[in-house]
Design a protein around this motif. Sequence first.
Motif, PDB file in Angstrom:
ATOM      1  N   LEU A  33       0.769  -1.256   0.009  1.00  0.00           N
ATOM      2  CA  LEU A  33       0.152   0.049  -0.095  1.00  0.00           C
ATOM      3  C   LEU A  33       1.183   1.319  -0.051  1.00  0.00           C
ATOM      4  O   LEU A  33       1.109   1.693   0.944  1.00  0.00           O
ATOM      5  CB  LEU A  33      -0.852  -0.065   1.343  1.00  0.00           C
ATOM      6  CG  LEU A  33      -2.055   1.112   1.199  1.00  0.00           C
ATOM      7  CD1 LEU A  33      -2.954   0.954  -0.104  1.00  0.00           C
ATOM      8  CD2 LEU A  33      -2.706   0.962   2.658  1.00  0.00           C
TER       9      LEU A  33
ATOM     10  N   LEU B  94      -3.316   6.741  -1.716  1.00  0.00           N
ATOM     11  CA  LEU B  94      -4.412   7.144  -0.664  1.00  0.00           C
ATOM     12  C   LEU B  94      -4.407   8.959  -0.954  1.00  0.00           C
ATOM     13  O   LEU B  94      -3.783   9.779  -1.059  1.00  0.00           O
ATOM     14  CB  LEU B  94      -3.968   7.263   0.810  1.00  0.00           C
ATOM     15  CG  LEU B  94      -4.120   5.966   1.430  1.00  0.00           C
ATOM     16  CD1 LEU B  94      -3.264   5.057   0.782  1.00  0.00           C
ATOM     17  CD2 LEU B  94      -3.956   6.161   2.855  1.00  0.00           C
TER      18      LEU B  94
ATOM     19  N   THR C 121      -9.326   5.148  -1.922  1.00  0.00           N
ATOM     20  CA  THR C 121      -9.207   4.683  -0.526  1.00  0.00           C
ATOM     21  C   THR C 121     -10.310   5.665   0.004  1.00  0.00           C
ATOM     22  O   THR C 121     -10.052   6.214   0.999  1.00  0.00           O
ATOM     23  CB  THR C 121      -7.806   4.915   0.052  1.00  0.00           C
ATOM     24  OG1 THR C 121      -7.271   6.251  -0.150  1.00  0.00           O
ATOM     25  CG2 THR C 121      -6.764   4.123  -0.603  1.00  0.00           C
TER      26      THR C 121
ATOM     27  N   TYR D 205     -12.449   5.125   2.350  1.00  0.00           N
ATOM     28  CA  TYR D 205     -12.612   4.678   3.694  1.00  0.00           C
ATOM     29  C   TYR D 205     -11.540   5.166   4.738  1.00  0.00           C
ATOM     30  O   TYR D 205     -11.514   5.910   5.738  1.00  0.00           O
ATOM     31  CB  TYR D 205     -12.891   3.336   4.146  1.00  0.00           C
ATOM     32  CG  TYR D 205     -13.151   2.966   5.563  1.00  0.00           C
ATOM     33  CD1 TYR D 205     -14.535   3.006   6.088  1.00  0.00           C
ATOM     34  CD2 TYR D 205     -12.286   2.759   6.563  1.00  0.00           C
ATOM     35  CE1 TYR D 205     -14.722   3.066   7.439  1.00  0.00           C
ATOM     36  CE2 TYR D 205     -12.901   2.972   7.908  1.00  0.00           C
ATOM     37  CZ  TYR D 205     -14.034   2.985   8.220  1.00  0.00           C
ATOM     38  OH  TYR D 205     -14.308   2.948   9.908  1.00  0.00           O
ATOM     39  N   LEU D 206     -10.257   4.869   4.205  1.00  0.00           N
ATOM     40  CA  LEU D 206      -9.253   5.441   4.864  1.00  0.00           C
ATOM     41  C   LEU D 206      -8.913   6.887   4.804  1.00  0.00           C
ATOM     42  O   LEU D 206      -8.595   7.531   5.644  1.00  0.00           O
ATOM     43  CB  LEU D 206      -7.894   4.832   4.168  1.00  0.00           C
ATOM     44  CG  LEU D 206      -7.629   3.299   4.323  1.00  0.00           C
ATOM     45  CD1 LEU D 206      -6.334   2.710   3.784  1.00  0.00           C
ATOM     46  CD2 LEU D 206      -7.219   3.103   5.936  1.00  0.00           C
ATOM     47  N   ASP D 207      -9.530   7.368   3.776  1.00  0.00           N
ATOM     48  CA  ASP D 207      -9.331   8.986   3.703  1.00  0.00           C
ATOM     49  C   ASP D 207     -10.394   9.556   4.514  1.00  0.00           C
ATOM     50  O   ASP D 207      -9.975  10.688   5.378  1.00  0.00           O
ATOM     51  CB  ASP D 207      -9.791   9.352   2.277  1.00  0.00           C
ATOM     52  CG  ASP D 207      -8.641   9.250   1.346  1.00  0.00           C
ATOM     53  OD1 ASP D 207      -7.431   8.793   1.724  1.00  0.00           O
ATOM     54  OD2 ASP D 207      -9.145   8.961   0.047  1.00  0.00           O
TER      55      ASP D 207
ATOM     56  N   LYS E 181      -8.818  -0.602  -3.767  1.00  0.00           N
ATOM     57  CA  LYS E 181     -10.054   0.014  -3.432  1.00  0.00           C
ATOM     58  C   LYS E 181     -11.002  -1.479  -2.431  1.00  0.00           C
ATOM     59  O   LYS E 181     -11.534  -0.923  -1.363  1.00  0.00           O
ATOM     60  CB  LYS E 181     -10.899   0.275  -4.329  1.00  0.00           C
ATOM     61  CG  LYS E 181     -12.060   1.229  -3.909  1.00  0.00           C
ATOM     62  CD  LYS E 181     -12.647   1.809  -5.096  1.00  0.00           C
ATOM     63  CE  LYS E 181     -13.669   2.976  -4.909  1.00  0.00           C
ATOM     64  NZ  LYS E 181     -14.154   3.701  -5.785  1.00  0.00           N
TER      65      LYS E 181
ATOM     66  N   ASP F 207      -9.248  -1.150   1.110  1.00  0.00           N
ATOM     67  CA  ASP F 207      -9.687   0.043   1.685  1.00  0.00           C
ATOM     68  C   ASP F 207     -11.007  -0.453   2.233  1.00  0.00           C
ATOM     69  O   ASP F 207     -11.450  -0.279   3.299  1.00  0.00           O
ATOM     70  CB  ASP F 207      -9.645   1.224   0.852  1.00  0.00           C
ATOM     71  CG  ASP F 207     -10.650   2.250   1.384  1.00  0.00           C
ATOM     72  OD1 ASP F 207      -9.764   3.089   2.274  1.00  0.00           O
ATOM     73  OD2 ASP F 207     -11.730   2.409   1.130  1.00  0.00           O
ATOM     74  N   TYR F 208     -11.751  -1.190   1.220  1.00  0.00           N
ATOM     75  CA  TYR F 208     -13.541  -1.626   1.950  1.00  0.00           C
ATOM     76  C   TYR F 208     -13.226  -2.474   3.197  1.00  0.00           C
ATOM     77  O   TYR F 208     -13.799  -2.200   3.929  1.00  0.00           O
ATOM     78  CB  TYR F 208     -13.960  -2.170   0.681  1.00  0.00           C
ATOM     79  CG  TYR F 208     -15.381  -2.800   0.955  1.00  0.00           C
ATOM     80  CD1 TYR F 208     -16.526  -2.051   1.047  1.00  0.00           C
ATOM     81  CD2 TYR F 208     -15.362  -4.243   1.337  1.00  0.00           C
ATOM     82  CE1 TYR F 208     -17.747  -2.480   1.654  1.00  0.00           C
ATOM     83  CE2 TYR F 208     -16.522  -4.670   1.630  1.00  0.00           C
ATOM     84  CZ  TYR F 208     -17.783  -4.067   1.758  1.00  0.00           C
ATOM     85  OH  TYR F 208     -19.001  -4.651   2.247  1.00  0.00           O
TER      86      TYR F 208
END
Length: 394
Positions: free
Chosen positions: A38, A43, A53, A55-57, A216, A219-220
């Motif tokens: 990663l 990101l 990303t 969710y991470l954002d 992606k 991230d999910y």
Amino acid sequence: RQPLSQASGVKVDINAVPEIGPFKRRPKNVILVSVESLSADYLGTYGNKENLTPYLDKLAKESLVFDRIFATGTRTVRGLDALSLGTPPIPGQAIVHRPDNEHLATVGEFLEAQNFHTFFIYGGYGVFDNMNAYFRGNDYHVIDRTDFDASTIQAENVWGVDDESLFNNSISQFDAVASSQKPFFAHIMTTSNHRPYTFPEGKIDLPQGNRAGAVKYTDYAIGQLIENAKTKPWFKDTLFIIVADHCSSAAGKTKLPVAKYHIPLFFYAPDMLPAGHYTRMASQIDITPTILDLLGAKGGHHFFGQTLFEKTETQIAPRAFISNYQELGYYKNDTLIVLSPKQKAEAYQVDAVTMESTPTSMNETLLNEAIAYYQTASRAFKMGALKESENLNP
């Protein structure tokens, strides 16, 4: 090995109560998720515009985000060395691969000796890269895909099970330990962001079989992990650390392109840690002593890295260690020293913003520091100075 306080010349009281920096209180548990390949530039938080990303954002706004963290290498085993043992990448093979690598002064050994339940949980076959033998030999409870009930796996390929299934199986383990009131540390290693880039259907809006879709989906899956964990009684006492093992590619115009070692690092613990940004440069090897210090455990000063929340008066200067299969790099003061076989050394000026490198004259002080770090780490392993018995007591 010597405590960092002795080896670096910085005077540190190794018997002092460890620092907790911006934390309101100490976490009871730590879940470290090392995400396969990663790179930071995937990101949005680090500048990506492709919405890979989401969710991470979103999580970044609730986390302490580290802006300038660098991986030690280009392979998972180098990341595992850094995240378990906290050493610079020693010349030759990673320590995970080497004989006589059991009962080292790892996070697992230190914490298990201090009544923590310690896990290494991998979505693939842990015989690969000697992971199972290394982590079992260092007092981690090892779990890999062969331990997952088939009914709990949504999808799998030759490389591993999908990250959601990995995380769901992990949470079942944490529930069991938490019910005994015993604190735990878990290192989870993902696999979905690796060729052949397959994952369960219907989860995201990108196709399988390519890197963008795999990023992606990962991230999910991380989002599902966090949202599931929020429903657990142990959540409020747990620090989640999300970091990469290495970047997706280290190819560039120079032997060690600094930007290709830039990885994400989030600390997420909303009940005890305010959101914000940590702008000081640091290395992947600094995460290990930070974990011990935050937990209030012994051993944090016996790593080559230094806790990320060290007091200003005892901080060492920011530096990072980067490597590939032949070259070793030492990045400090916007200068990169590259050590190559046959005693060859080169110096590069690194742009602080773009991280582009241009050749420059050799800085003898930095050259000597680089050689000292790498030779000391290599010698310490060969001489048995990285063993837990040599390091647990001050």
